[in-house]
Each structure stands twice: as structure tokens, then as C-alpha cells.
Design a protein around this motif. Structure first.
Motif, PDB file in Angstrom:
ATOM      1  N   THR A   1       9.223  71.562  46.503  1.00  0.00           N
ATOM      2  CA  THR A   1       8.035  72.071  47.189  1.00  0.00           C
ATOM      3  C   THR A   1       7.329  73.105  46.314  1.00  0.00           C
ATOM      4  N   LYS A   2       8.154  73.998  45.723  1.00  0.00           N
ATOM      5  CA  LYS A   2       7.589  75.039  44.854  1.00  0.00           C
ATOM      6  C   LYS A   2       6.801  74.419  43.693  1.00  0.00           C
ATOM      7  N   ARG A   3       7.322  73.272  43.206  1.00  0.00           N
ATOM      8  CA  ARG A   3       6.645  72.612  42.081  1.00  0.00           C
ATOM      9  C   ARG A   3       5.542  71.649  42.542  1.00  0.00           C
ATOM     10  N   GLY A   4       5.234  71.690  43.835  1.00  0.00           N
ATOM     11  CA  GLY A   4       4.112  70.898  44.341  1.00  0.00           C
ATOM     12  C   GLY A   4       4.443  69.450  44.693  1.00  0.00           C
ATOM     13  N   VAL A   5       5.737  69.142  44.789  1.00  0.00           N
ATOM     14  CA  VAL A   5       6.116  67.770  45.168  1.00  0.00           C
ATOM     15  C   VAL A   5       6.524  67.778  46.633  1.00  0.00           C
ATOM     16  N   LYS A   6       5.877  66.949  47.434  1.00  0.00           N
ATOM     17  CA  LYS A   6       6.174  66.905  48.863  1.00  0.00           C
ATOM     18  C   LYS A   6       7.440  66.072  49.089  1.00  0.00           C
ATOM     19  N   VAL A   7       8.297  66.550  49.999  1.00  0.00           N
ATOM     20  CA  VAL A   7       9.520  65.803  50.316  1.00  0.00           C
ATOM     21  C   VAL A   7       9.460  65.387  51.783  1.00  0.00           C
ATOM     22  N   MET A   8       9.713  64.099  52.018  1.00  0.00           N
ATOM     23  CA  MET A   8       9.690  63.595  53.402  1.00  0.00           C
ATOM     24  C   MET A   8      10.972  62.788  53.651  1.00  0.00           C
ATOM     25  N   ASN A   9      11.307  62.615  54.922  1.00  0.00           N
ATOM     26  CA  ASN A   9      12.460  61.776  55.255  1.00  0.00           C
ATOM     27  C   ASN A   9      12.142  60.956  56.505  1.00  0.00           C
ATOM     28  N   THR A  10      13.113  60.157  56.951  1.00  0.00           N
ATOM     29  CA  THR A  10      12.903  59.321  58.141  1.00  0.00           C
ATOM     30  C   THR A  10      13.986  59.706  59.159  1.00  0.00           C
ATOM     31  N   PRO A  11      13.840  60.852  59.806  1.00  0.00           N
ATOM     32  CA  PRO A  11      14.954  61.414  60.582  1.00  0.00           C
ATOM     33  C   PRO A  11      15.370  60.642  61.831  1.00  0.00           C
ATOM     34  N   CYS A  12      14.522  59.795  62.361  1.00  0.00           N
ATOM     35  CA  CYS A  12      14.860  59.158  63.653  1.00  0.00           C
ATOM     36  C   CYS A  12      15.390  57.728  63.527  1.00  0.00           C
ATOM     37  N   ALA A  13      15.051  57.077  62.419  1.00  0.00           N
ATOM     38  CA  ALA A  13      15.232  55.624  62.348  1.00  0.00           C
ATOM     39  C   ALA A  13      16.679  55.143  62.451  1.00  0.00           C
ATOM     40  N   SER A  14      17.646  55.969  62.030  1.00  0.00           N
ATOM     41  CA  SER A  14      19.030  55.476  62.026  1.00  0.00           C
ATOM     42  C   SER A  14      19.889  56.060  63.153  1.00  0.00           C
ATOM     43  N   THR A  15      19.265  56.810  64.058  1.00  0.00           N
ATOM     44  CA  THR A  15      20.022  57.506  65.112  1.00  0.00           C
ATOM     45  C   THR A  15      20.979  56.565  65.853  1.00  0.00           C
ATOM     46  N   ARG A  16      20.430  55.471  66.371  1.00  0.00           N
ATOM     47  CA  ARG A  16      21.245  54.567  67.185  1.00  0.00           C
ATOM     48  C   ARG A  16      22.401  53.976  66.369  1.00  0.00           C
ATOM     49  N   SER A  17      22.117  53.625  65.111  1.00  0.00           N
ATOM     50  CA  SER A  17      23.158  53.007  64.276  1.00  0.00           C
ATOM     51  C   SER A  17      24.317  53.960  64.030  1.00  0.00           C
ATOM     52  N   VAL A  18      24.010  55.216  63.720  1.00  0.00           N
ATOM     53  CA  VAL A  18      25.089  56.185  63.458  1.00  0.00           C
ATOM     54  C   VAL A  18      25.866  56.439  64.751  1.00  0.00           C
ATOM     55  N   ALA A  19      25.137  56.537  65.872  1.00  0.00           N
ATOM     56  CA  ALA A  19      25.809  56.783  67.157  1.00  0.00           C
ATOM     57  C   ALA A  19      26.711  55.599  67.527  1.00  0.00           C
ATOM     58  N   GLU A  20      26.241  54.384  67.285  1.00  0.00           N
ATOM     59  CA  GLU A  20      27.071  53.214  67.613  1.00  0.00           C
ATOM     60  C   GLU A  20      28.324  53.177  66.732  1.00  0.00           C
ATOM     61  N   LEU A  21      28.168  53.544  65.456  1.00  0.00           N
ATOM     62  CA  LEU A  21      29.360  53.582  64.592  1.00  0.00           C
ATOM     63  C   LEU A  21      30.368  54.587  65.156  1.00  0.00           C
ATOM     64  N   THR A  22      29.861  55.725  65.616  1.00  0.00           N
ATOM     65  CA  THR A  22      30.735  56.773  66.155  1.00  0.00           C
ATOM     66  C   THR A  22      31.516  56.268  67.375  1.00  0.00           C
ATOM     67  N   ILE A  23      30.830  55.560  68.256  1.00  0.00           N
ATOM     68  CA  ILE A  23      31.505  55.028  69.444  1.00  0.00           C
ATOM     69  C   ILE A  23      32.542  53.974  69.026  1.00  0.00           C
ATOM     70  N   GLY A  24      32.180  53.156  68.052  1.00  0.00           N
ATOM     71  CA  GLY A  24      33.147  52.175  67.532  1.00  0.00           C
ATOM     72  C   GLY A  24      34.385  52.866  66.987  1.00  0.00           C
ATOM     73  N   GLN A  25      34.177  53.970  66.286  1.00  0.00           N
ATOM     74  CA  GLN A  25      35.316  54.700  65.699  1.00  0.00           C
ATOM     75  C   GLN A  25      36.195  55.354  66.765  1.00  0.00           C
ATOM     76  N   LEU A  26      35.567  55.783  67.870  1.00  0.00           N
ATOM     77  CA  LEU A  26      36.352  56.375  68.970  1.00  0.00           C
ATOM     78  C   LEU A  26      37.430  55.390  69.411  1.00  0.00           C
ATOM     79  N   PHE A  27      36.989  54.150  69.659  1.00  0.00           N
ATOM     80  CA  PHE A  27      37.940  53.121  70.092  1.00  0.00           C
ATOM     81  C   PHE A  27      38.917  52.770  68.968  1.00  0.00           C
ATOM     82  N   THR A  28      38.395  52.701  67.754  1.00  0.00           N
ATOM     83  CA  THR A  28      39.244  52.326  66.607  1.00  0.00           C
ATOM     84  C   THR A  28      40.430  53.272  66.477  1.00  0.00           C
ATOM     85  N   ILE A  29      40.151  54.586  66.540  1.00  0.00           N
ATOM     86  CA  ILE A  29      41.264  55.515  66.321  1.00  0.00           C
ATOM     87  C   ILE A  29      42.097  55.709  67.590  1.00  0.00           C
TER      88      ILE A  29
END
Ligand code: 3PG
Length: 312
Positions: free
Chosen positions: A87-115
Motif C-alpha cells: 500500500t505504501k508503495r502504491g500497489v492496491k491489495v484486494m482479496n475475495t473474503p466471502c467466496a470460500s466460506t461455505r467450503s471451509v465450513a463444510e470441511l470443518t464439519i466433515g473433520q468433526l465426524f472424521t476425528i
């Protein structure tokens, strides 16, 4: 014509889409100094968690007739980018914070049962020709308490699914109690550690704070707790985690992230009570599709792209 470097893959459909929209796209993995050099001749860079965008790489990218204006983290975590310096050097940084929410949450639920049911180690030993039916007396998750550290997007999605399968939810969040979730009990960090039967963490890694979980925190947990880390490897001291497993303090662990990636800590991943996956939380067709589409929109918006530019 704007040039985009996609340094760690993106959906091919969306790469084609970018090209059809008139962008020049380089789709090739680069890392380290070579990545910095490549960035000297591009307008935007798209990366995932594997690339490290350090101060040195930013400096290299901006040598000479600097062209780089935008870095897009295809995913959530920005811990692999020196955002402040970019940012200091004038380069903008962006991300996609919402797009993978469901996938990570589903993996977590899968792992609950797995362990909870020793699926991981039962898989491994059956492949070795063993029929260990009597060794794997698991536990139901119904009626158990799930402790969530970080009730952000992913934490909330995990809580929603876990409460639908009959788990009680307790949580700690740095922002305090969340309005609108009366069925989830807000507790102090220490109370969550002490009362969770299953514990999962969903917070970003802050290098200034370092580890979230070390021996001290493992000692505060319930004897025989099941633990999941899909957030960031550096939040948990792997050395102390192995000790906690060996002492039986932790019954089992599922983890998708590691202190050093992609280096594999063989002692950890070969531990019979560890269910490891190679950082696949966001690796679903749906998440990658959403992420790639969002990136195209960001690029189009950022460069105020219009039909005229196709002709340039
Ligand atoms: C993220 O921060 O989005 C996840 O950790 C996924 O990272 P990845 O894009 O490298 O799969």
C-alpha cells in the motif's frame, strides 16, 4: 492492453473470459525473485496462499518503469502479502473474503465426524491389512459442546451447521458478543478452551501476536478434547500439539494448515491421532468458481475497463 499475471492458477473459464474481455493474461506459476521480475511487466498479479509477497518482491516488482498496480489474493488470508508495504508503495491489495466460506465450513464439519469416529486412522490401518474394529470406539457429536474461536464468516457457518446436528455452541471473538446469535454462548477465550468437547479456530494469523495455542492453552483444555485447525498453521505450536497428543490431552486433531507449508512435518502427519489434509479448505469447484468470477469483476472494475480499451 492491461497485462495480468495469474501466478498460481485460476479457473480456466475465467482466464478465457479475461482474454475475451481484452486483457493479456499470463497463467504460469512463479515465485521468489523470478515472480518479482515478472511483475515488472504486468499491471495486476493474482496469487493464492503459496506465493509470499514480501517487501523485497514488491521492491523488485517496482524497479524501473513500475507497472504493477494491483495484487489480488485469490482467497481470504492476506498473511502471505506485506499489505502495509504494498500500500505504501502504491500497489492496491484486494482479496475475495466471502467466496470460500461455505467450503471451509463444510470441511470443518466433515473433520468433526472424521476425528470423532477415527475415520482417518481406520482408513490407514485397513489399507495396511488390519481389521481393528474394537479399537475405534468413537463418540457422537450430538449433544457435545463445540467451541469456536472466531465467529466471523466461517465461524458462523460452522456454528449454523453444527447446531443443526445437535451441538451446543460456545464461542469467543475478539470483537465481543455478536448480536443476533442468542443460541450461541459468548465466553472468554479461556472459558471456551476449558469447556469445549470439540474446538475449532477460525481467525486470521497476526505475525505480531504469534501463536494462539501453545502448551499453556492446551493445558487449559478439557482432557480428551477434539481439535480442528483450518485457519492458519502458525496459530498453533506444532511441537506443543504433538506433546498434547502424546499425553492424551488432545484425543484427535484434524488440520488443513501447517506452520511451514508445503513442507510436511512427518512426525505430526504420521501421528495416528492426526487427520491431515494439504490446505484444501477452499479447494472446491464452487469456491474456486466464485473466486475466479469475483477476480474478473475486480479486474474489470479496477481498470475502469470499457469496450474502447479492447481496441488499444
Ligand atoms: C484462504 O486464505 O483463502 C485459504 O487458506 C485458501 O488458500 P488457497 O487459495 O491457497 O487454497
Amino acid at each position: 492492453m492491461y497485462r495480468i499475471l495469474v501466478a498460481d492458477g485460476m479457473n480456466l473459464d475465467q482466464i478465457e473470459n479475461l482474454k475475451e474481455l481484452g486483457f493479456d493474461v499470463i497463467d504460469k506459476f512463479y515465485d521468489g525473485e523470478e515472480l518479482g521480475l515478472m511483475c515488472q511487466d504486468v499491471d495486476a498479479l493474482v496469487i493464492r496462499s503459496k506465493n509470499r509477497i514480501t517487501k523485497e518482491i514488491i521492491d523488485k516488482a517496482l524497479e524501473g518503469n513500475a507497472r504493477l498496480k494491483l495484487i489480488i489474493r485469490s482467497g481470504v488470508g492476506l498473511d502471505n502479502i506485506d499489505v502495509k508495504y504494498a500500500t505504501k508503495r502504491g500497489v492496491k491489495v484486494m482479496n475475495t473474503p466471502c467466496a470460500s466460506t461455505r467450503s471451509v465450513a463444510e470441511l470443518t464439519i466433515g473433520q468433526l465426524f472424521t476425528i470423532a469416529r477415527y475415520v482417518n486412522i481406520a482408513n490407514v490401518t485397513m489399507r495396511q491389512g488390519q481389521w481393528n474394529k474394537k479399537n475405534y470406539i468413537g463418540t457422537e457429536v450430538f449433544g457435545k459442546t463445540l467451541g469456536i474461536i472466531g465467529l466471523g464468516r466461517i465461524g458462523k457457518e460452522v456454528a449454523k451447521m453444527a447446531s443443526a446436528i445437535g451441538m451446543k455452541i460456545i464461542y469467543y471473538d475478539i470483537l465481543g458478543e455478536m448480536k443476533g446469535y442468542p443460541r450461541y454462548k459468548f465466553c472468554s477465550f479461556e472459558e471456551v478452551l476449558a469447556n469445549a468437547d470439540f474446538l475449532t479456530i477460525h481467525i486470521p494469523y497476526d505475525p505480531e501476536k504469534g501463536y494462539l495455542i501453545t502448551k499453556k492453552e492446551f493445558d487449559m483444555m478439557k482432557q480428551g478434547v477434539y481439535f480442528i485447525n483450518n485457519a492458519r498453521g502458525a496459530l498453533v505450536c506444532e511441537h506443543d500439539l504433538i506433546d498434547a497428543l502424546d499425553e492424551g490431552k488432545i484425543e484427535a486433531v484434524a488440520m488443513d494448515v501447517y506452520e511451514e507449508e508445503p513442507k510436511i512435518n512427518l512426525e505430526l502427519v504420521n501421528h495416528p491421532m492426526v487427520s491431515p489434509t494439504p490446505h484444501i479448505g477452499a479447494s472446491t469447484v464452487e469456491a474456486q468458481d466464485r473466486i475466479s468470477k469475483e477476480i474478473v469483476e475486480m479486474i474489470v472494475d479496477y481498470f475502469h475497463y470499457d469496450q474502447q480499451q479492447i481496441a488499444l
